[in-house]
Structure formats: structure tokens, C-alpha cells
Write a protein that holds these residues in place. Sequence first.
Motif, short mmCIF file in Angstrom:
data_model
loop_
_atom_site.label_atom_id
_atom_site.label_comp_id
_atom_site.label_asym_id
_atom_site.label_seq_id
_atom_site.Cartn_x
_atom_site.Cartn_y
_atom_site.Cartn_z
N MET A 193 3.28 7.48 13.44
CA MET A 193 3.28 8.82 14.00
C MET A 193 2.26 9.72 13.30
SD MET A 193 7.41 9.30 14.49
CE MET A 193 7.32 11.01 15.03
N HIS A 194 2.16 9.61 11.99
CA HIS A 194 1.23 10.45 11.24
C HIS A 194 -0.22 9.98 11.37
CE1 HIS A 194 4.39 12.17 8.19
NE2 HIS A 194 4.68 12.44 9.45
N HIS A 195 -0.42 8.69 11.59
CA HIS A 195 -1.78 8.12 11.56
C HIS A 195 -2.01 7.21 12.78
CE1 HIS A 195 -2.11 9.60 7.42
NE2 HIS A 195 -0.88 9.13 7.26
N PRO A 196 -1.92 7.78 13.98
CA PRO A 196 -2.15 6.95 15.18
C PRO A 196 -3.59 6.43 15.27
CG PRO A 196 -2.04 9.28 15.76
CD PRO A 196 -1.63 9.18 14.33
N THR B 95 -0.98 7.75 1.55
CA THR B 95 -2.43 7.55 1.58
C THR B 95 -2.77 6.09 1.31
OG1 THR B 95 -2.87 9.81 0.86
CG2 THR B 95 -4.62 8.21 0.51
N PHE B 96 -2.01 5.45 0.44
CA PHE B 96 -2.26 4.03 0.16
C PHE B 96 -2.11 3.21 1.44
CE2 PHE B 96 -0.56 -0.20 -0.69
CZ PHE B 96 -1.57 -0.74 -1.47
N PHE B 97 -1.02 3.43 2.18
CA PHE B 97 -0.78 2.63 3.39
C PHE B 97 -1.67 3.05 4.55
CE2 PHE B 97 3.33 1.67 1.29
CZ PHE B 97 3.27 0.28 1.39
N ALA B 98 -2.07 4.32 4.59
CA ALA B 98 -2.87 4.79 5.71
C ALA B 98 -4.37 4.55 5.51
CB ALA B 98 -2.64 6.29 5.91
N LYS B 99 -4.83 4.46 4.27
CA LYS B 99 -6.26 4.30 4.02
C LYS B 99 -6.60 3.10 3.15
CE LYS B 99 -10.35 6.62 2.16
NZ LYS B 99 -11.19 6.05 3.23
N ASP B 100 -6.04 3.06 1.92
CA ASP B 100 -6.45 2.04 0.97
C ASP B 100 -6.11 0.63 1.41
OD1 ASP B 100 -7.52 3.94 -0.65
OD2 ASP B 100 -5.92 3.92 -2.15
N LEU B 101 -4.90 0.43 1.92
CA LEU B 101 -4.49 -0.91 2.33
C LEU B 101 -5.35 -1.44 3.48
CD1 LEU B 101 -2.60 -3.35 2.16
CD2 LEU B 101 -1.00 -2.11 3.63
N PRO B 102 -5.53 -0.69 4.59
CA PRO B 102 -6.41 -1.20 5.65
C PRO B 102 -7.84 -1.46 5.15
CG PRO B 102 -5.07 0.59 6.47
CD PRO B 102 -4.87 0.56 4.99
N ASP B 103 -8.36 -0.57 4.31
CA ASP B 103 -9.72 -0.77 3.79
C ASP B 103 -9.83 -2.05 2.97
OD1 ASP B 103 -10.53 1.57 4.99
OD2 ASP B 103 -10.61 2.75 3.13
N ALA B 104 -8.82 -2.32 2.15
CA ALA B 104 -8.84 -3.52 1.31
C ALA B 104 -8.79 -4.79 2.16
CB ALA B 104 -7.67 -3.50 0.33
N LYS C 151 -11.71 -3.80 13.57
CA LYS C 151 -11.96 -2.53 12.90
C LYS C 151 -11.53 -1.32 13.73
CE LYS C 151 -15.79 -4.30 10.15
NZ LYS C 151 -17.22 -4.14 9.76
N LYS C 152 -11.28 -1.51 15.02
CA LYS C 152 -10.89 -0.40 15.85
C LYS C 152 -9.43 -0.02 15.58
CE LYS C 152 -14.18 -1.23 19.60
NZ LYS C 152 -14.34 -1.47 21.05
N PRO C 153 -9.05 1.24 15.84
CA PRO C 153 -7.66 1.67 15.61
C PRO C 153 -6.63 0.81 16.32
CG PRO C 153 -9.07 3.56 16.01
CD PRO C 153 -9.91 2.35 16.28
N GLY C 154 -6.98 0.31 17.50
CA GLY C 154 -6.04 -0.49 18.25
C GLY C 154 -5.78 -1.87 17.69
N SER C 155 -6.41 -2.20 16.57
CA SER C 155 -6.25 -3.53 15.98
C SER C 155 -5.12 -3.61 14.95
CB SER C 155 -7.56 -3.96 15.29
OG SER C 155 -8.62 -4.04 16.22
N ALA D 30 0.61 0.95 16.77
CA ALA D 30 2.01 0.65 17.07
C ALA D 30 2.80 0.57 15.78
CB ALA D 30 2.14 -0.65 17.86
N GLY D 31 4.05 1.04 15.82
CA GLY D 31 4.93 0.98 14.66
C GLY D 31 6.33 0.58 15.08
N ALA D 32 6.91 -0.41 14.41
CA ALA D 32 8.24 -0.91 14.76
C ALA D 32 9.19 -0.72 13.58
CB ALA D 32 8.17 -2.39 15.14
#
Length: 375
Positions: A258-261, A218-227, A236-240, A266-268
Motif C-alpha cells: 500500500m505504501h510502495h505500489p 526503507t530496507f524492504f522498500a528500497k535496499d532489499l529490492p536493490d540488493a 526491473k519494472k514495478p510490476g515484477s 501485489a501484497g498478500a
Amino acid sequence: MGLTSNKMLMLAVVLAVLLFVGTVWLWPRLARRNWRAVSGRVGLLLATQLALFLCLGIGVNQAFGFYASWADLFGKETDQGVVVDHTARLGAGGPLQVMAAGPVQGLRGSRPSATGQIQKVDIVGRTTHIATPAYVYLPPEYFQARYRARTFPAAVVLTGYPGTAKALVDKLHYPRTAGELAKDGRMQPMILVMMRPTVAPPRDTECVDVPGGPRTETFFAKDLPDAVLAHYRVGKKPGSWGIIGDSTGGYCALKLAMHHPDVYAAGAGLSPYYKAPIDATTGDLFRGDKALRNRSDLWWYLKHQPAPDTSLLVSSSKIGESNYKDTLKFIERVRATNLTRISSIILESGGHNFNTWRREIPGTLQWISGRLSDR
């Protein structure tokens, strides 16, 4: 004196040289066959070899960033990284605070508008209350007047376990490589958020929301992008947004994409594995929750869940990497979904180390740049 400091390495080298010289000098005096002479010879040889091993160990740790401090090395690090009382700090300065800023080493110039800037930051998750440091690379364009209204794509960059965030800057050279590629027109200017996946050290949480423990995913999927969005001009779009990692960080990057497209387009994964291990460093990650365990297994996820609309990159080498066969198998599994896009970097040879990843990073940055939008 820090474990990763050059002074520590020099002290170990000087000690080894003095012991070697002392052994040569004292050896004739210890040539007798009495117990004192024999004990002296054994002691000198043992001390010299220990000093040499100390030099080797410190040098290897500096090169690969296995441990950040003596406390980290001996498992005595007490900062758990999970903070529950940050209300005042969040209200005053927001979830991200800049602690220091400096130029990108290895590039000509000193002005941020010419070489970009690296900021050392502290991040606190609004929902998870996880607190962790990170380094943020801002490209030169971020500081140029003609781009003042522009937003930039961002990529989270993760180390392996235990790893150090600083190694992404001065060992793997992510900022310098990104700056050079963008200057040559081979990738678009991007913001890089560089950190460890180990946000609750010394525990290796494998980017899992541990029941009763750190909610790392949850930290990497929500809190980090929000911060980051609250502090920097990021699209702000998902493709960014994209995410990159090596080893443990590579597994995390693939899983998060995979969990949070809807978050990571993209994920490497460089030298990744595809299923979270359970060992002494992780502890019991799932606490008997079979659904959580299955969801963290990328093999199971591909077979039983709808294919995520995201792009993935995996890397390995034919000689030197233990994940080679699994990586080929993973590529085929993803291709069979007909929705998730998959690319790869396969080297002829290369071990699980910084030198191999430095060879893969330029191509990885170009790949992820081509899959992200700046809006």
C-alpha cells in the motif's frame, strides 16, 4: 546443541522416558509416609512432568518456528542486525553475498536445472545499513540455457514474529510448492526471497522506520529490492515484484504494497492484522510521531490517503482466527476505494498456525504469480 535440532528433541524424549521408567521402578521404595519418601515421590513426578513439557515445547517450536535459538528464547540474542560499518564489504562483494547453496527438498532430481536451487544469503542495506540473512529460491528455469537471457518476477516472503526464515523453506514449503505449481503450469516461474521481518532482533519493528532506530520499511522498500536486482536476473519494472507474509509478515506485506505500489505490484497477508501493536516486543515504535503512527495504521491509511494502485490478498477463517471480522471489514474498505484491488481466501476453519497457512500458500502463489510481470 541447538534449540531447533532433532538431537535436542531426541535427548528430551529420552530423558522423559528414563524419568518415567525410573518413577515406576522406584515408586514401591518410596511408598512410606516419612518426609524423605514423600519428597522423593513429589520430585520424581515433578521431574517427569517437566521433561514431558520440555518435549512438547521443543516439538511445538520445531513445528511452528517461534524461536531460532536458546538466546532467542530467553531474550539474550545480542545481534541487533543494525550495522553501520559495512563500506569495505559492500565494495568487495556487493549488498548480497551467497553463503551456501543446495537443492529443493521434496522434488525429484538434484540438478538446479531440474529442481531449482535454494541459496542462503547475507544482505546488507546500502542506505539503512541493516544486515540480515535470507533464503533465495531460484526456479529450474533460471539455470536452463533457453532462459539465460530472461528475467524473472520476484516475491519477498516474510515470516511472522519472531519466526525463522528457514521455516519458510522446510515447514511452510514455499520453494517446493512453487516448483510443483510451475511444473503443472499453474503459476509462472518466480524467484522467492524468504526472510524474517525481524531484521533487528529481538525487537519487533513491525516494518516501521523507527525514529532513531532501524529503518525497516526503507530496507524492504528500497535496499532489499536493490540488493536482489544487483545479484539476480529479476525484472526491473514495478510490476515484477510482489510480497507475501503471515501474521506480522502479513501486516508488513499489506503495508508495504500500500505504501510502495511503485515497488510492489501485489501484497498478500495471510492471517494479517491491520494496525501495528505496541507492546513489550515492539517498544515505542513511533516516538510520539503521530503522522508516522497514523501512516502505519492501515485503517487510517485507507480513509485519509489516496488509494494505492496495487493488488491485495487477505486470508482468514470463520472459526479459529481472531481477525475474521476485521478481515471482512478490511475487504469492504478496500473495495470502496475503486482503485486498489482486493482478493481473499476465507477458510471454514483453521487456526493461526503453519497447517492453516500451508493450505493457503498454493492459492496465494498462484494469485501473486498472475499479477506480476517477468520484465
